[in-house]
Design an enzyme around this catalytic site. Structure first.
Site, short mmCIF file in Angstrom:
data_model
loop_
_atom_site.label_atom_id
_atom_site.label_comp_id
_atom_site.label_asym_id
_atom_site.label_seq_id
_atom_site.Cartn_x
_atom_site.Cartn_y
_atom_site.Cartn_z
N LYS A 187 4.64 2.37 12.10
CA LYS A 187 3.35 2.39 12.78
C LYS A 187 3.09 1.11 13.57
O LYS A 187 3.74 0.09 13.38
CB LYS A 187 2.23 2.67 11.78
CG LYS A 187 2.21 4.13 11.33
CD LYS A 187 1.00 4.49 10.51
CE LYS A 187 0.97 6.01 10.24
NZ LYS A 187 -0.17 6.40 9.40
N ARG A 221 4.71 8.76 3.03
CA ARG A 221 5.02 9.63 4.15
C ARG A 221 5.64 8.78 5.25
O ARG A 221 5.05 7.82 5.68
CB ARG A 221 3.73 10.29 4.66
CG ARG A 221 3.97 11.36 5.73
CD ARG A 221 2.63 11.94 6.19
NE ARG A 221 2.79 13.08 7.04
CZ ARG A 221 3.09 13.03 8.34
NH1 ARG A 221 3.25 11.86 8.92
NH2 ARG A 221 3.22 14.13 9.05
#
Length: 221
Positions: A187, A221
């Protein structure tokens, strides 16, 4: 493409995934919505084929109750709803009737607006209050407490300092003995820390994952 998606999922299963999370609508910052018809056409055939071929739990990543119901009918057993049951009034009843697991995620705003100007007094306290509110709504809808997982929504309406505070203070979000799901892989906040592109954030991801596990995350995840 269904065949490519199934092949990728099978590869993930072979690599050791414990859950397969299948979605047909991106929720990254600035992503555009996908119509219900397109989402159904994309996700249901993949889930149906995977349910035939693997024994792993299959999660459907959607905010639409009709998509969730069709996915559950096709073999999914978890609904991963980034809106935490807020955007579709029929979602909570679908989850309750099916007995499916449900992931309740915190997000400030929508994928189109969430990174415009996220602001918090105390991000951890606000996410904790949100979890209390959403679990009450879930329980009132008839969803079993034992079927609920919380996701603090790393990167969803959060600045770098918010993401780091949430990771560092994850134990404060552990409520009612329910598992915490954390998604950090590649991210943008990792890129801000290490100055690398998404393709070069493996070690930054590994560090964030290690921190999350150390602080109590149980699903990654």
């Amino acid at each position: 493409e269904t065949e490519r998606a199934v092949a990728h999922a099978m590869e993930l299963a072979e690599q050791g995934a414990d859950i397969l999370d299948i979605g047909a609508e991106s929720t990254r910052p600035g992503a555009h919505p996908v119509s219900e018809e397109d989402e159904l056409a994309r996700v249901v055939p993949v889930i149906a084929e995977l349910a035939r071929r693997v024994r792993l739990p299959i999660s459907v990543d959607t905010t639409k109750s009709r998509v969730a119901q069709s996915a559950l009918d096709a073999g999914a057993s978890i609904v991963n709803d980034v809106s935490a049951l807020r955007w579709d009034a029929d979602m909570a009843p679908v989850v309750a009737r099916s007995g499916a697991g449900v992931v309740l995620m915190h997000m400030q705003g929508t994928p189109q607006t969430m990174q415009a100007a996220p602001a918090y007094g105390d991000v951890v306290a606000e996410v904790r209050r949100f979890f209390h509110e959403r679990i009450q709504a879930a329980l009132e809808a008839g969803i079993s407490q034992m079927h609920i997982v919380f996701d603090p929504g790393i990167g969803f309406g959060k600045l770098l300092e918010h993401n780091l505070a949430l990771l560092n203070r994850l134990p404060e979000l552990a409520m009612l003995d329910r598992p915490l799901l954390v998604g950090v892989s590649r991210k943008a906040f990792i890129g801000q820390l290490v100055g690398r592109s998404a393709e070069q954030r493996e070690w930054g991801t590994a560090a964030a994952v290690a921190l999350a596990v150390d602080r109590g995350a149980r699903i990654l995840r």
